[in-house]
Design a protein around this motif. Structure first.
Motif, short mmCIF file in Angstrom:
data_model
loop_
_atom_site.label_atom_id
_atom_site.label_comp_id
_atom_site.label_asym_id
_atom_site.label_seq_id
_atom_site.Cartn_x
_atom_site.Cartn_y
_atom_site.Cartn_z
N SER A 1 -39.77 -30.04 -90.97
CA SER A 1 -40.48 -30.92 -91.88
C SER A 1 -41.56 -30.12 -92.61
N PHE A 2 -41.96 -30.63 -93.73
CA PHE A 2 -42.90 -29.88 -94.55
C PHE A 2 -44.30 -30.44 -94.38
N ILE A 3 -45.22 -29.61 -93.98
CA ILE A 3 -46.60 -30.03 -93.84
C ILE A 3 -47.43 -29.15 -94.77
N ILE A 4 -48.22 -29.79 -95.61
CA ILE A 4 -49.05 -29.01 -96.54
C ILE A 4 -50.47 -29.06 -96.03
N GLU A 5 -51.10 -27.89 -95.91
CA GLU A 5 -52.49 -27.87 -95.47
C GLU A 5 -53.40 -27.94 -96.68
N GLU A 6 -54.41 -28.80 -96.58
CA GLU A 6 -55.26 -29.05 -97.72
C GLU A 6 -56.69 -29.05 -97.23
N ARG A 7 -57.59 -28.35 -97.92
CA ARG A 7 -58.97 -28.30 -97.43
C ARG A 7 -59.91 -29.17 -98.24
#
Lengths: 120, 259
Positions: A1-7
């Motif tokens: 699955s695709f997880i995008i890290e965002e700050r």
């Protein structure tokens, strides 16, 4: 699955634009507020409206037809004026071509000019 | 090593999480990278936004800050797919790319202005990063001016850089903030609360006096109203509203709206 890290918090919480003005204190900022806040929410529909407002397909076809028509007329005009600058030999050739083209009509004209004698 | 115990992410939404907690995500049927999704839809179903305070790990998401876990359902406008983040409280700002902040000009170094944004380093701002600025037509920025801009570059390895135009070259409200007004600092959680859509505090304040407000994500707020007294009233309300309940706030505002 695709997880995008965002700050950043902006995409998570849908925060509003940072500049605000109330009760008409700064009219430019109030215009900006409406523009920026509606842009975030209605991005897709705005893009569609802009595309439609530009040129519809029918309009495009009509304009192209108009352009072609004018190009055609321009070419014929250039043709007629261009003949003026041809040398005499070429002009005669052109005239012969014209006569050959009209040869079908001429005999019929002569035939028409003949006087039909009444028969006794 | 002992196996790391984790809890499913949905169960913890709205609860306090501590650094080191592992949040398990539901297993997705299409975990194979080889099978392609041919169905309609812009984003694949498995896409998830892992917001501030969370980090990816093998089992799922690893919490790195203490706070309340928040979740947003899938189907939002820009980010299709759900979003998880930790709502934490802090006063110290860490520059993040894309954030709009208020900076104070502390100096000029050739073609570049140095701004104090409340982080560990000063941010740099080129004089060409304003709308309509050219080499001959320089912006009129003095030391001590306030600038509202966004971060172009902000990571732990490089000095933060700011710009006052967006990607299409327009300023869209960024640039030098005008004369007068009052600048003060609050915690970052209050800024996020004030910037939420349909914030009651802002709505109630807007009924009081005409005023102008600029909120920077680095905890700085700039307020300007018609008289100094009105400005100071708004400043005090904004500073105190973090620790007041809704009824106390309404009482205070009722007292001032009568005047």
């Amino acid at each position: 699955s695709f997880i995008i890290e965002e700050r950043s918090f902006m995409p998570c919480e849908d925060l509003l634009y940072g500049r605000m003005s109330f009760k008409g204190f700064n009219p430019e900022v109030e215009k900006l507020m409406i523009q920026m806040n509606s842009r975030c929410k209605e991005e897709e529909t705005e893009v569609d409206d802009k595309m439609e407002a530009d040129v519809s397909d029918e309009e495009m076809a009509r304009r192209q037809l108009y352009i072609f028509y004018h190009l055609y007329r321009y070419e014929t005009l250039v043709g007629t004026i261009g003949k003026k600058f041809l040398r005499k030999r070429d002009q005669r050739v052109l005239q012969d071509e014209d006569e050959d083209g009209n040869s079908n009509t001429k005999p019929s004209k002569k035939a028409k000019k003949k006087f039909l004698k009444p028969q006794d | 090593m002992a196996a790391v115990r984790g809890e499913p992410a949905e169960a913890c939404v709205g609860q306090v999480v501590l650094p080191g907690d592992v949040l398990l995500l539901p297993a997705h049927p299409d975990e194979d990278g080889e099978r392609l999704q041919l169905g309609a839809g812009a984003a694949p179903r498995g896409r998830l936004l892992c917001g501030p305070g969370l980090r990816r790990c093998e089992a799922g998401l690893l919490v790195t800050k203490c706070g309340l876990l928040r979740h947003r359902q899938a189907g939002g406008g820009a980010a299709a797919g759900g979003a998880y983040w930790v709502d934490s409280q802090q006063k110290r700002y860490v520059p993040v790319k894309g954030d709009h902040v208020i900076g104070i000009v502390t100096g000029k170094a050739g073609d570049v202005f140095k701004l104090d944004v409340g982080g560990s380093e000063q941010a740099s701002l080129s004089y060409l990063a304003f709308e309509g600025a050219t080499k001959r037509n320089r912006p009129n920025v003095q030391v001590g001016d306030l600038i509202y801009g966004q971060f172009l570059v902000a990571n732990k390895d490089m000095e933060p850089e700011m710009v006052c135009i967006d990607s299409s070259g327009r300023s869209s409200g960024m640039g030098i903030i005008g004369q007068d007004g009052f600048l003060f600092k609050v915690s970052l959680g209050l800024i996020r609360k004030l910037l939420a859509p349909k914030c009651e505090i802002i709505q109630e304040l807007s009924q009081l006096y005409p005023f102008e407000l600029v909120l920077g994500m680095n905890g700085r707020i700039w307020v300007k109203a018609k008289t100094i007294q009105q400005t100071l009233i708004i400043v005090n309300i904004l500073e105190a509203c973090e620790h007041m309940t809704a009824e106390q706030r309404k009482q205070v505002l009722a007292k001032f709206s009568g005047n």
